[in-house]
Design an enzyme around this catalytic site. Structure first.
Site, PDB file in Angstrom:
ATOM      1  N   LYS A   1       0.844  -1.204   0.000  1.00 49.95           N
ATOM      2  CA  LYS A   1       0.000   0.000   0.000  1.00 49.95           C
ATOM      3  C   LYS A   1       0.878   1.252   0.000  1.00 49.95           C
ATOM      4  O   LYS A   1       2.012   1.204   0.468  1.00 49.95           O
ATOM      5  CB  LYS A   1      -0.867   0.016   1.274  1.00 49.95           C
ATOM      6  CG  LYS A   1      -2.024  -0.954   1.272  1.00 49.95           C
ATOM      7  CD  LYS A   1      -2.850  -0.801   2.545  1.00 49.95           C
ATOM      8  CE  LYS A   1      -3.988  -1.798   2.600  1.00 49.95           C
ATOM      9  NZ  LYS A   1      -5.003  -1.590   1.548  1.00 49.95           N
TER      10      LYS A   1
ATOM     11  N   ARG B   1     -10.284 -11.567   2.137  1.00 49.98           N
ATOM     12  CA  ARG B   1     -11.078 -12.687   1.623  1.00 49.98           C
ATOM     13  C   ARG B   1     -10.298 -14.002   1.712  1.00 49.98           C
ATOM     14  O   ARG B   1     -10.885 -15.077   1.849  1.00 49.98           O
ATOM     15  CB  ARG B   1     -11.537 -12.386   0.191  1.00 49.98           C
ATOM     16  CG  ARG B   1     -10.422 -12.144  -0.784  1.00 49.98           C
ATOM     17  CD  ARG B   1     -10.866 -11.387  -2.016  1.00 49.98           C
ATOM     18  NE  ARG B   1     -10.904  -9.934  -1.818  1.00 49.98           N
ATOM     19  CZ  ARG B   1     -11.235  -9.056  -2.769  1.00 49.98           C
ATOM     20  NH1 ARG B   1     -11.592  -9.464  -3.963  1.00 49.98           N
ATOM     21  NH2 ARG B   1     -11.242  -7.774  -2.500  1.00 49.98           N
TER      22      ARG B   1
HETATM   23  N1  BES Z   1      -8.166  -3.707   4.439  1.00 46.60           N
HETATM   24  C1  BES Z   1      -8.310  -3.357   3.081  1.00 46.60           C
HETATM   25  C2  BES Z   1      -9.624  -2.631   2.789  1.00 46.60           C
HETATM   26  C3  BES Z   1      -9.681  -1.187   3.207  1.00 46.60           C
HETATM   27  C4  BES Z   1      -9.106  -0.211   2.441  1.00 46.60           C
HETATM   28  C5  BES Z   1     -10.385  -0.818   4.325  1.00 46.60           C
HETATM   29  C6  BES Z   1      -9.203   1.121   2.794  1.00 46.60           C
HETATM   30  C7  BES Z   1     -10.491   0.486   4.677  1.00 46.60           C
HETATM   31  C8  BES Z   1      -9.914   1.472   3.927  1.00 46.60           C
HETATM   32  C9  BES Z   1      -8.287  -4.605   2.204  1.00 46.60           C
HETATM   33  O1  BES Z   1      -7.497  -5.640   2.655  1.00 46.60           O
HETATM   34  C10 BES Z   1      -7.746  -4.172   0.892  1.00 46.60           C
HETATM   35  O2  BES Z   1      -6.616  -3.787   0.828  1.00 46.60           O
HETATM   36  N2  BES Z   1      -8.574  -4.245  -0.152  1.00 46.60           N
HETATM   37  C11 BES Z   1      -8.183  -3.835  -1.457  1.00 46.60           C
HETATM   38  C12 BES Z   1      -8.735  -4.828  -2.435  1.00 46.60           C
HETATM   39  C13 BES Z   1      -8.220  -4.649  -3.828  1.00 46.60           C
HETATM   40  C14 BES Z   1      -6.748  -4.990  -3.883  1.00 46.60           C
HETATM   41  C15 BES Z   1      -8.993  -5.522  -4.745  1.00 46.60           C
HETATM   42  C16 BES Z   1      -8.763  -2.440  -1.704  1.00 46.60           C
HETATM   43  O3  BES Z   1      -9.883  -2.175  -1.279  1.00 46.60           O
HETATM   44  O4  BES Z   1      -8.052  -1.621  -2.271  1.00 46.60           O
HETATM   45 MN    MN Z   2      -5.496  -5.459   2.027  1.00 49.75          MN
END
Ligand code: BES
Ligand code: MN
Ligand code: ZN
Length: 503
Positions: free
Chosen positions: A287, A361
């Protein structure tokens, strides 16, 4: 926080640090405000036209009113009378509790729950008042110094004035609201704790502590890597492998049906599954640095399961609930998942990991398969799953996905009842195509578009054996910015749903 109810017609003779009376924006006084106005020779009427517009949630404090014993009368704005709703009532109670907490008062008296609202009961309104007070007095101090600690709110008690005939129902609501608040407190603190303290091990210990504190009602089992390997949770394991922090798979059991010997129907338990990523750096699909600290909140699903268990133990409703928490970190390392890797889930389905940041997931799917052994009557997973859900719904509603209309309706209703609302999102087969993989049974991310939906579609592949619902709480579990902190949602929704099932 402590609550009691009281019935009185002599409001002006009450001895209290602060007495809350409601005023509608149209200049209409609530009955309680009317009474205080008369006792004080029109002190309220003289300010409502000028200084106080009674916008919803606004407060004006009047001190030492003649003919009134209360040290302060707090006028609480209720907004327009025609628009007064359960949500407005909750905001009004919140405003009063916030005032008392902010002013470092030890107690107060509220007359707000007594105001009737269509489609709501005194029990609902008393419950909302207790939740509001719990939120006003929540204070995080686990990792802050002594000076900060002295600012802790002193508010210990709010008394609600209600009709004599409604006392018993109000007491029930206050008791439920207190248990929900206490559950939210645990959820918020677990969420707010930093990732270096709130590790999977820490979550496991918190589960054991719950079991110790409520011996007859809660049992906890905490599995380690070896046991998870033996179960064949290849997907969960693949995420955990990227970190040196040991994983935990937590199994909580609340047995209220057996404890109260109320075995009317032998339904299976309700299973709550909480995403327990104690820090989500994204893995190899790293990230960006900005606001990455907020990814300590990626275990808020797990924390809401723990909070709900605490509330269950305090109220002891007659039902059986299982809590499942796959807990680990998602970090980049030489052992971490790589884009393109294929792993085998506990269900036997293979998964191509196209983005290691879609890890929620990957840990949930194995927990959902594990849930089958309980022959559940319903399974609800709770997860800070997608940024896409925040884009879709913001911080107002949690995203609700379900293959079962009855379950979905029950969850939506519980959310409305506690002002912890969810909004139903689609979960049609047409979206499943986006998860096609050339190298495995399923890919862990969908083609662009509908990210919150494709995440739910992924989970649905593992939930064929029972009625299932998924709550995406990425937008509701915490607030960012200057008020950064966990909210305790969706404990009210979950607990209300469970209470409604027990009745
Ligand atoms: N924990 C995150 C989701 C999230 C992102 C929660 C921002 C709160 C604020 C999750 O594990 C994640 O990173 N999801 C990705 C999925 C994507 C790679 C398909 C996302 O939402 O960017
Ligand atoms: Mn994630
Ligand atoms: Zn995550």
């Amino acid at each position: 926080m402590e609550f009691s109810t009281q019935t009185t017609a002599s409001l002006h003779q009450l001895k209290t640090a602060a007495l809350a009376v409601g005023v509608y924006a149209d200049g209409v006084l609530s009955p309680a405000a009317e009474l205080i106005d008369r006792a004080s020779n029109g002190a309220l009427q003289s300010v409502i036209k000028t200084e106080f517009r009674a916008r919803l949630g606004a407060t004006l404090v009047l001190r030492a009113l003649p003919g009134v014993t209360a040290q302060r009368v707090v006028l609480v704005g209720l907004g327009k009378q025609a628009e007064y709703s359960t949500r407005a009532h909750a905001s009004a109670e919140q405003a009063f509790a916030n005032y008392c907490a902010g002013a470092q008062l030890a107690e107060g008296v509220s007359t707000l729950a007594a105001l009737p609202i269509e489609h709501s009961t005194i029990r609902d309104r008393a419950r909302a008042a207790a939740i509001a007070a719990g939120q006003a007095t929540y204070y995080y101090d686990a990792t802050v110094g002594k000076t900060e600690r002295d600012a802790r709110p002193k508010l210990k008690k709010i008394t609600q004035i209600v009709d004599r005939a409604e006392t018993a129902q109000a007491q029930l609501g206050l008791r439920e609201g207190t248990a929900i608040s206490n559950g939210m407190e645990l959820t918020r603190t677990l969420g707010n704790l930093p990732g270096n303290i709130c590790t999977p091990t820490y979550l496991g210990e918190t589960a054991r502590k719950l079991a110790r504190n409520y011996k007859t009602l809660i049992k906890a089992e905490v599995l380690d890597r070896k046991q998870v390997e033996a179960l064949g949770m290849g997907s969960f394991l693949s995420v955990a492998r990227g970190s040196d922090e040991p994983l935990r798979f937590i199994v909580l059991r609340y047995n209220g049906k057996t404890a109260t010997a109320k075995k009317a129907k032998d339904n299976g338990p309700i299973v709550l599954v909480g995403k327990g990523i104690t820090f989500d750096a994204g893995g190899i699909s790293l990230k960006p640095a900005a606001t990455m600290d907020e990814m300590k909140y990626d275990m808020c699903g797990a924390a809401s399961v723990m909070g709900t268990f605490r509330a269950l133990a305090e109220l002891a409703p007659a039902l059986d609930v299982v809590g499942l928490i796959p807990a680990c970190e998602n970090l980049p390392s030489g052992k971490a998942n790589k884009p393109g890797d294929v792993v085998t889930s506990m269900s036997g389905q293979t998964i191509e990991i196209l983005n290691t940041d879609a890890e929620g997931r990957l840990v949930l799917c194995d927990a959902l398969t594990y849930a089958e052994r309980f022959k559940p009557s319903a399974v609800i997973d709770i997860a800070t799953l997608t940024g896409a859900c925040v884009v879709a719904l913001g911080s107002v509603n949690s995203g609700l996905f379900s293959t079962d209309d009855t379950l979905a309706e029950a969850l939506l209703a519980a959310g409305r009842q506690t002002q912890d609302t969810a909004w139903r999102m689609p979960l049609e087969d047409a979206y499943q195509d986006q998860l096609k993989s050339n190298f495995a049974d399923i890919a862990n991310i969908g083609s662009p578009g509908a990210g919150a939906v494709t995440a739910a579609c992924f989970l649905s592949r593992f939930t064929k054996a029972y009625p299932w619902a998924h709550l995406d709480i990425a937008g509701t579990a915490w607030r960012g910015g200057k008020d950064k902190g966990a909210t305790g949602r969706p404990v009210p929704l979950l607990m209300q749903y469970l209470l409604n099932q027990a009745n």
